[in-house]
Design an enzyme around this catalytic site. Structure first.
Site, PDB file in Angstrom:
ATOM      1  N   ASP A 193      -6.255   2.000  -3.177  1.00 21.65           N
ATOM      2  CA  ASP A 193      -7.415   1.703  -2.342  1.00 21.65           C
ATOM      3  C   ASP A 193      -7.808   2.902  -1.472  1.00 21.65           C
ATOM      4  O   ASP A 193      -8.883   2.906  -0.876  1.00 21.65           O
ATOM      5  CB  ASP A 193      -7.214   0.438  -1.498  1.00 21.65           C
ATOM      6  CG  ASP A 193      -6.087   0.544  -0.483  1.00 21.65           C
ATOM      7  OD1 ASP A 193      -5.323   1.529  -0.517  1.00 21.65           O
ATOM      8  OD2 ASP A 193      -5.960  -0.388   0.344  1.00 21.65           O
ATOM      9  N   ASP A 204      -1.474   1.741  -4.194  1.00 21.72           N
ATOM     10  CA  ASP A 204      -2.282   0.616  -4.667  1.00 21.72           C
ATOM     11  C   ASP A 204      -3.734   1.024  -4.913  1.00 21.72           C
ATOM     12  O   ASP A 204      -4.578   0.184  -5.184  1.00 21.72           O
ATOM     13  CB  ASP A 204      -2.199  -0.581  -3.719  1.00 21.72           C
ATOM     14  CG  ASP A 204      -2.876  -0.345  -2.383  1.00 21.72           C
ATOM     15  OD1 ASP A 204      -2.882   0.818  -1.920  1.00 21.72           O
ATOM     16  OD2 ASP A 204      -3.379  -1.315  -1.775  1.00 21.72           O
ATOM     17  N   ASP A 245      -3.369   6.528  -3.297  1.00 21.91           N
ATOM     18  CA  ASP A 245      -2.108   5.993  -2.784  1.00 21.91           C
ATOM     19  C   ASP A 245      -1.605   4.945  -3.775  1.00 21.91           C
ATOM     20  O   ASP A 245      -2.263   4.666  -4.783  1.00 21.91           O
ATOM     21  CB  ASP A 245      -2.298   5.442  -1.364  1.00 21.91           C
ATOM     22  CG  ASP A 245      -3.169   4.199  -1.324  1.00 21.91           C
ATOM     23  OD1 ASP A 245      -4.008   4.019  -2.234  1.00 21.91           O
ATOM     24  OD2 ASP A 245      -3.032   3.403  -0.374  1.00 21.91           O
ATOM     25  N   SER A 254       0.820  -1.208   0.000  1.00 21.25           N
ATOM     26  CA  SER A 254       0.000   0.000   0.000  1.00 21.25           C
ATOM     27  C   SER A 254       0.856   1.261   0.000  1.00 21.25           C
ATOM     28  O   SER A 254       1.593   1.512  -0.936  1.00 21.25           O
ATOM     29  CB  SER A 254      -0.972  -0.036   1.186  1.00 21.25           C
ATOM     30  OG  SER A 254      -1.919   0.998   1.092  1.00 21.25           O
TER      31      SER A 254
END
Length: 549
Positions: free
Chosen positions: A310, A308, A306, A159
């Site tokens: 999500d 990734d 961000d 992440s």
């Protein structure tokens, strides 16, 4: 003598690991460290001691840690063992060998390698592995699990962690992240595979999912916004060197938002994240390039994902300056927007306990049910009847019927719809925030972190607060103190402390679940924004003193 024995034992453990490690790079790194440590290099000895200080813990966030050799690092040995344990758990809990696992990965170092190893383990064990064809956002993996009828999903991502980290996030067939007792049961299954060399790996046989799954996801998220609404909005988007650029911009354009400007320096995936010191839109400076681009382009709004994708951050012009909205502000805005659009009478709104209480006030005013959960979407996504859920760390679930996790793509679309509709009325999101404060009181939030190199420091601070709990903070008596480790109300036990002051200010102190830091969350409520802000600032100053290492 005991220290020599300890060093000797450690070096034996390192040699055994090297013999079991299929990765040439980590074998070479450990061999070099071992040779230097044998020669008296204290820094090499310290690095080995840390890398072999214990197993990287498999918990409700799966695995996450620094890349490198050793059991306390993210590497192929750890991933192969984790994949074997997960596959065994799935086969035994479902009573069949032919379990299906969908596997996604981001663009971090070794993400594709760890995804391929997972597929090789699942396939060799008699399961069916479906691998996304290239680096894609985490919410697309979460969507794919239920869309394809899989038994579980794995997303290889860290992440918003620093470049040297990677991680391994596990979902079950309902599309939600694992929670107890599944995490402990998977961890126990992993323990049955002490050596990677004993785990069978298939050379091929897994399936690569073509980009039709991306089209299916895009059709799903575009349905989040209503047809025929306002679309006149100039948007600047940044992916922060992550995997969300094409997915977010494609989703916006498919939904009718044609005036989209990407921050070119951050649009392409780059595991080194060269333009930011920390690839998290919450961190100071992370979206500076996007703000500069917004000023240059005369933009109406900035949407940032961000790495990734999500999470979704939002920045707007407020007076003479641009500022990033707090996650709690976006959380309230989206909840209010959904109420204004219309939701079923039995819809449930939810947020984590560290998030603002404003969403609860909005839900009650609309006659809707509202729930608080423990931190993390693994809990929020499991709320019965959930229509909308969020947490203050920029995570929003606006379409739980399709993605039972935070989704920065669908959230970005809903933000664009809200902002475009307001622009058509000659209003802004700042106007709506002021209206919400007038209706429900100013709900002002703040947070700060105590970052540590030694995790034991966090335990020491928590124990100090338990042994000597504050009786008052910033001149206000503590009216209620809760040790969340003992459970509170309907909440299951979790590590943390919660205080309410006489003026209804709320303080929560808890260790981060993904990073080496202690987090302190604050919220003050009052009719006057300036006075409430002053109270909040005083509470923050006092809590910084009380939580100092």
């Amino acid at each position: 003598m005991s220290e020599q024995k300890t060093a000797s034992g450690l070096h034996d453990e390192v040699r055994a690991w090297i013999a079991d490690d299929p990765d040439e790079q980590t074998r070479a790194e450990l061999t070099d460290l071992l040779q230097r440590a044998d020669g008296g290099d204290e820094s090499a000895s310290a690095e080995l001691a840390d890398a072999f200080s214990g197993l990287l813990e498999f918990g409700t966030a799966g695995l996450r840690g620094k890349l490198g050799g050793g059991p306390n690092r993210m590497n192929r040995v750890v991933v192969i063992r984790a994949a074997a344990g997960l596959t065994t758990y799935l086969q035994e809990s479902r009573g069949r060998r032919d379990v299906t696992v969908v596997i996604g990965f981001d663009a971090r170092h070794n993400s594709d390698v760890f995804a391929r190893d997972t597929a090789a383990v699942v396939t060799a064990a008699g399961g069916r592995a479906l691998v996304l064809s290239h680096p894609l956002p985490t919410p697309l993996l979460a969507f794919s699990i239920r869309h394809l009828g899989a038994d579980a999903g794995v997303m290889v991502t860290a992440s918003h962690n620093p470049p040297q980290d990677n991680g391994y996030k596990v979902y079950l067939g309902d599309g939600s992240q694992i929670v107890p007792p599944s995490d402990a049961q998977i961890a126990a299954a992993i323990d049955r595979y002490p050596r990677a060399a004993a785990v069978s790996l298939a050379d091929d046989g897994w399936e690569t999912i073509d980009d039709a799954i991306v089209d299916d996801y895009l059709r799903s998220v575009v349905a989040v916004v209503a047809e025929g609404g306002a679309r006149d909005l100039r948007i600047v988007h940044t992916a922060l060197h992550g995997v969300g650029s094409s997915t977010m911009t494609d989703a916006l354009r498919l939904a009718g938002f044609a005036d989209v400007h990407s921050v070119a320096e951050q649009a392409e995936p780059d595991p080194e994240f060269p333009t930011v010191s920390f690839p998290n839109p919450e961190e100071p400076g992370a979206i500076d390039l996007a703000l500069a681009a917004a000023r240059d382009a005369g933009a109406d709004i900035v949407i940032a994902n961000d790495p990734d994708a999500d999470r979704c951050a939002v920045a707007v012009e407020d007076g003479d300056t641009w500022r990033m909205l707090r996650g709690d502000e976006v959380g309230a805005l989206l909840g209010h927007h959904l109420v204004q659009r219309g939701v079923p009478a039995d819809a449930v709104f939810a947020n984590s306990i560290v998030s603002s209480r404003l969403l609860g006030a909005i839900a009650r005013a609309a006659g809707l049910a509202h729930e608080e959960t423990l931190t993390g979407f693994k809990w929020i996504s499991r709320v019965d009847g959930l229509r909308y859920g969020y947490e203050e760390a920029l995570g929003y679930c606006v379409d739980p019927g399709q993605v039972r996790d935070k989704d920065g793509i669908s959230a970005g679309l809903l933000v664009a719809e809200l902002a475009a509709g307001l622009k058509a009325q000659g209003r802004t999101v700042v106007d709506v925030l002021d209206e919400l404060a007038a209706a429900h009181g100013a709900h002002l939030t703040d947070s700060f972190s105590v970052r540590v190199d030694d995790l034991s420091i966090i335990g020491t601070i928590m124990q100090r607060l338990r042994n000597s709990p504050p009786q008052s903070v910033a001149g206000q008596q503590v009216s209620k103190a809760e040790d969340l480790a003992e459970g509170a109300g309907e909440l299951p036990p979790t590590e943390g402390l919660r205080y309410y002051l006489a003026d209804d200010t709320r303080i929560i102190v808890r260790p981060s679940g993904t990073e080496p830091k202690l987090k302190i969350y604050l919220e003050a409520i009052g009719p006057d924004k300036a006075e409430t802000a002053d109270r909040l600032a005083s509470v923050r100053a006092e809590m910084e003193r009380l939580t100092a290492p």
